[in-house]
Design a protein around this motif. Structure first.
Motif, mmCIF file in Angstrom:
data_model
loop_
_atom_site.group_PDB
_atom_site.id
_atom_site.type_symbol
_atom_site.label_atom_id
_atom_site.label_comp_id
_atom_site.label_asym_id
_atom_site.label_seq_id
_atom_site.Cartn_x
_atom_site.Cartn_y
_atom_site.Cartn_z
ATOM 1 N N ARG A 31 40.856 56.527 24.575
ATOM 2 C CA ARG A 31 39.686 55.787 24.085
ATOM 3 C C ARG A 31 40.106 54.423 23.549
ATOM 4 N NH1 ARG A 31 35.010 58.880 21.086
ATOM 5 N NH2 ARG A 31 34.624 59.256 23.311
ATOM 6 N N TYR A 32 39.381 53.402 23.987
ATOM 7 C CA TYR A 32 39.645 52.026 23.554
ATOM 8 C C TYR A 32 38.564 51.585 22.588
ATOM 9 C CZ TYR A 32 40.184 46.963 23.714
ATOM 10 O OH TYR A 32 40.355 45.645 23.373
ATOM 11 N N THR A 33 38.988 51.200 21.381
ATOM 12 C CA THR A 33 38.085 50.751 20.323
ATOM 13 C C THR A 33 38.402 49.297 20.008
ATOM 14 O OG1 THR A 33 38.092 52.983 19.395
ATOM 15 C CG2 THR A 33 37.290 51.213 17.974
ATOM 16 N N ASP A 34 37.381 48.449 19.927
ATOM 17 C CA ASP A 34 37.638 47.022 19.711
ATOM 18 C C ASP A 34 36.429 46.365 19.038
ATOM 19 O OD1 ASP A 34 38.381 44.384 19.765
ATOM 20 O OD2 ASP A 34 38.776 44.305 21.918
ATOM 21 N N PRO A 35 36.433 46.271 17.706
ATOM 22 C CA PRO A 35 35.289 45.680 16.997
ATOM 23 C C PRO A 35 34.985 44.245 17.416
ATOM 24 C CG PRO A 35 36.710 46.869 15.470
ATOM 25 C CD PRO A 35 37.434 46.814 16.773
ATOM 26 N N ARG A 36 36.018 43.454 17.699
ATOM 27 C CA ARG A 36 35.782 42.041 18.020
ATOM 28 C C ARG A 36 35.600 41.796 19.519
ATOM 29 N NH1 ARG A 36 40.344 39.247 14.063
ATOM 30 N NH2 ARG A 36 39.928 40.538 12.230
ATOM 31 N N ARG A 37 35.865 42.799 20.317
ATOM 32 C CA ARG A 37 35.697 42.711 21.769
ATOM 33 C C ARG A 37 36.448 41.522 22.372
ATOM 34 N NH1 ARG A 37 30.007 43.282 21.082
ATOM 35 N NH2 ARG A 37 29.694 41.431 22.353
ATOM 36 N N PHE A 38 37.696 41.318 21.920
ATOM 37 C CA PHE A 38 38.489 40.224 22.452
ATOM 38 C C PHE A 38 39.653 40.734 23.295
ATOM 39 C CE2 PHE A 38 40.878 36.139 22.101
ATOM 40 C CZ PHE A 38 39.852 35.311 22.528
ATOM 41 N N GLY A 39 39.643 42.034 23.569
ATOM 42 C CA GLY A 39 40.671 42.597 24.426
ATOM 43 C C GLY A 39 40.311 42.442 25.892
ATOM 44 N N ALA A 40 41.079 43.100 26.758
ATOM 45 C CA ALA A 40 40.842 42.962 28.196
ATOM 46 C C ALA A 40 41.188 44.256 28.928
ATOM 47 C CB ALA A 40 41.679 41.811 28.758
ATOM 48 N N TRP A 41 40.378 44.564 29.943
ATOM 49 C CA TRP A 41 40.637 45.651 30.885
ATOM 50 C C TRP A 41 40.451 45.065 32.281
ATOM 51 C CZ3 TRP A 41 41.192 51.205 30.265
ATOM 52 C CH2 TRP A 41 41.445 51.584 28.938
ATOM 53 N N LEU A 42 41.577 44.829 32.947
ATOM 54 C CA LEU A 42 41.556 44.161 34.241
ATOM 55 C C LEU A 42 42.207 45.047 35.303
ATOM 56 C CD1 LEU A 42 42.760 40.652 32.983
ATOM 57 C CD2 LEU A 42 40.397 41.406 33.320
ATOM 58 N N TRP A 43 41.852 44.796 36.561
ATOM 59 C CA TRP A 43 42.432 45.521 37.692
ATOM 60 C C TRP A 43 43.229 44.549 38.538
ATOM 61 C CZ3 TRP A 43 43.477 50.210 39.371
ATOM 62 C CH2 TRP A 43 43.797 50.398 40.717
ATOM 63 N N GLU A 44 44.420 44.980 38.988
ATOM 64 C CA GLU A 44 45.246 44.137 39.837
ATOM 65 C C GLU A 44 46.004 45.005 40.835
ATOM 66 O OE1 GLU A 44 46.211 41.440 41.751
ATOM 67 O OE2 GLU A 44 45.671 40.460 39.849
ATOM 68 N N THR A 45 45.998 44.605 42.103
ATOM 69 C CA THR A 45 46.750 45.347 43.112
ATOM 70 C C THR A 45 48.179 44.837 43.252
ATOM 71 O OG1 THR A 45 45.877 43.866 44.826
ATOM 72 C CG2 THR A 45 44.689 45.933 44.430
ATOM 73 N N ASP A 46 48.429 43.602 42.812
ATOM 74 C CA ASP A 46 49.760 43.001 42.892
ATOM 75 C C ASP A 46 50.047 42.285 41.589
ATOM 76 O OD1 ASP A 46 52.099 41.659 43.406
ATOM 77 O OD2 ASP A 46 51.382 40.614 45.196
ATOM 78 N N LEU A 47 50.933 42.849 40.762
ATOM 79 C CA LEU A 47 51.191 42.279 39.440
ATOM 80 C C LEU A 47 51.762 40.875 39.513
ATOM 81 C CD1 LEU A 47 52.622 45.321 37.424
ATOM 82 C CD2 LEU A 47 50.301 44.393 37.405
ATOM 83 N N THR A 48 52.478 40.555 40.586
ATOM 84 C CA THR A 48 53.059 39.208 40.701
ATOM 85 C C THR A 48 51.985 38.142 40.854
ATOM 86 O OG1 THR A 48 53.303 39.318 43.116
ATOM 87 C CG2 THR A 48 55.136 40.145 41.771
ATOM 88 N N GLN A 49 50.786 38.545 41.229
ATOM 89 C CA GLN A 49 49.677 37.602 41.408
ATOM 90 C C GLN A 49 48.722 37.587 40.211
ATOM 91 O OE1 GLN A 49 49.683 35.495 44.057
ATOM 92 N NE2 GLN A 49 51.651 36.500 44.439
ATOM 93 N N SER A 50 49.022 38.372 39.203
ATOM 94 C CA SER A 50 48.117 38.470 38.064
ATOM 95 C C SER A 50 48.058 37.164 37.287
ATOM 96 C CB SER A 50 48.571 39.594 37.119
ATOM 97 O OG SER A 50 47.868 39.531 35.895
ATOM 98 N N ARG A 51 46.852 36.689 37.041
ATOM 99 C CA ARG A 51 46.677 35.420 36.320
ATOM 100 C C ARG A 51 47.132 35.512 34.877
ATOM 101 N NH1 ARG A 51 40.987 35.380 33.881
ATOM 102 N NH2 ARG A 51 40.136 37.447 34.332
ATOM 103 N N VAL A 52 47.164 36.726 34.309
ATOM 104 C CA VAL A 52 47.562 36.858 32.909
ATOM 105 C C VAL A 52 49.053 37.155 32.748
ATOM 106 C CG1 VAL A 52 45.272 37.575 32.178
ATOM 107 C CG2 VAL A 52 46.962 39.314 32.794
ATOM 108 N N LEU A 53 49.739 37.486 33.829
ATOM 109 C CA LEU A 53 51.149 37.874 33.740
ATOM 110 C C LEU A 53 52.111 36.877 34.370
ATOM 111 C CD1 LEU A 53 50.928 41.678 34.681
ATOM 112 C CD2 LEU A 53 50.906 40.662 32.394
ATOM 113 N N ARG A 54 51.674 36.134 35.379
ATOM 114 C CA ARG A 54 52.638 35.414 36.210
ATOM 115 C C ARG A 54 53.337 34.253 35.521
ATOM 116 N NH1 ARG A 54 47.744 34.168 39.517
ATOM 117 N NH2 ARG A 54 46.968 32.102 38.919
ATOM 118 N N HIS A 55 52.791 33.740 34.419
ATOM 119 C CA HIS A 55 53.421 32.595 33.752
ATOM 120 C C HIS A 55 54.230 32.993 32.513
ATOM 121 C CE1 HIS A 55 51.250 30.023 36.445
ATOM 122 N NE2 HIS A 55 50.075 30.414 35.987
ATOM 123 N N LEU A 56 54.420 34.273 32.311
ATOM 124 C CA LEU A 56 55.109 34.734 31.108
ATOM 125 C C LEU A 56 56.621 34.561 31.209
ATOM 126 C CD1 LEU A 56 53.160 38.060 30.457
ATOM 127 C CD2 LEU A 56 52.889 35.880 29.242
#
Length: 269
Positions: free
Chosen positions: A104-129
């Motif tokens: 269960r995901y609880t988030d009072p401020r609703r600033f989290g994220a639940w995203l789907w990706e088939t290729d992690l190397t193309q993920s917009r949130v991961l590739r520049h880390l």
């Protein structure tokens, strides 16, 4: 905001309950978080859970054909429920598994994220880390190379995810204290010896925090509902006006990039 040690603590607490099980279905009660919850997540059914990994402050739930990418945002929390329990106001997402467990995901401020990706190397949130702080890639040579032209203070620089991921505000202050480096020092002015000390300190502080369960923050609880313990052992963070535990000099506070900073004027140069 939950930081890397808190996220890693959550991963370790959750993984034994869901890895190797089958994700039966997802329940999304509020589809609008920081970004809209990916529609692919709502359509999942009977998906074997292959792994639960972490990259920076993201949890990566590995399934047959892709990944659920979860970020806890400012106030998000994940819990394992052993039986169905009526959702409360801020319980936005449930993942229901074949063993009867519910994530269960609880988030009072609703600033989290639940995203789907088939290729992690193309993920917009991961590739520049940048590299993981506990990896061999993050070392003194890397730090000096990346810092050579940086005329900013070292405190906000080590918090930049392009340099290294996961060094949040608390851990930056604690690492600089352990390394004996003043937070106002210019990043490009670090010597080889100071860079080695700082890298070692970052790794030590984060590893110790992971082992002890993460810092005790107001909005953070571990997956079992218990708070973390590391905050009881902080040397400088949140201790402005109190004596340094090493030399007795009063801890000073200031701000860098709109974030609170704490240091000992005697121990850090």
């Amino acid at each position: 905001m939950p930081e890397l040690p808190e996220v890693e603590t959550s991963r370790r607490g959750i993984a034994p309950h869901i890895v190797g099980e089958t994700l039966l279905y997802a329940v999304v009660r509020h589809p609008q978080l920081r970004w809209p919850v990916s529609e692919e997540i709502t359509q999942l059914s009977d998906e074997p859970v292959i792994s639960l990994e972490r990259r920076a402050k993201y949890l990566l739930l590995g399934l047959r054909h892709g990944w659920i990418i979860i970020h806890l945002g400012m106030s998000g929390r994940l819990r394992i429920l052993s039986e169905e329990k009526a959702p409360e106001k801020h319980d936005h997402v449930d993942l229901v598994f074949s063993n009867g467990k519910i994530l269960r995901y609880t988030d009072p401020r609703r600033f989290g994220a639940w995203l789907w990706e088939t290729d992690l190397t193309q993920s917009r949130v991961l590739r520049h880390l940048g590299p993981e702080p506990l990896s061999d890639t993050f070392n003194a040579a890397w730090l000096m190379q990346k810092s050579a032209t940086k005329k900013i203070a070292v405190k906000p620089w080590i918090m930049d995810n392009k340099l290294v991921v996961g060094v949040g505000n608390i851990y930056a202050s604690e690492s600089l204290f352990q390394a004996g480096i003043h937070p106002d020092r210019t990043a490009s002015g670090l010597t080889q010896q100071e860079s080695e000390r700082l890298v070692t300190s970052i790794k030590t502080v984060l590893q110790r925090s992971i082992e002890q369960g993460g810092t005790t923050l107001r909005d953070f609880l571990q997956s079992d509902g218990k708070p973390g313990y590391f905050a009881q052992q902080l040397n400088v963070y949140g201790r402005a006006g109190e004596p340094c535990l090493q030399c007795g000099t009063l801890i000073i506070s200031g701000r860098h990039a709109q974030r609170s900073t704490f240091w000992c004027p005697h121990c850090q140069h």
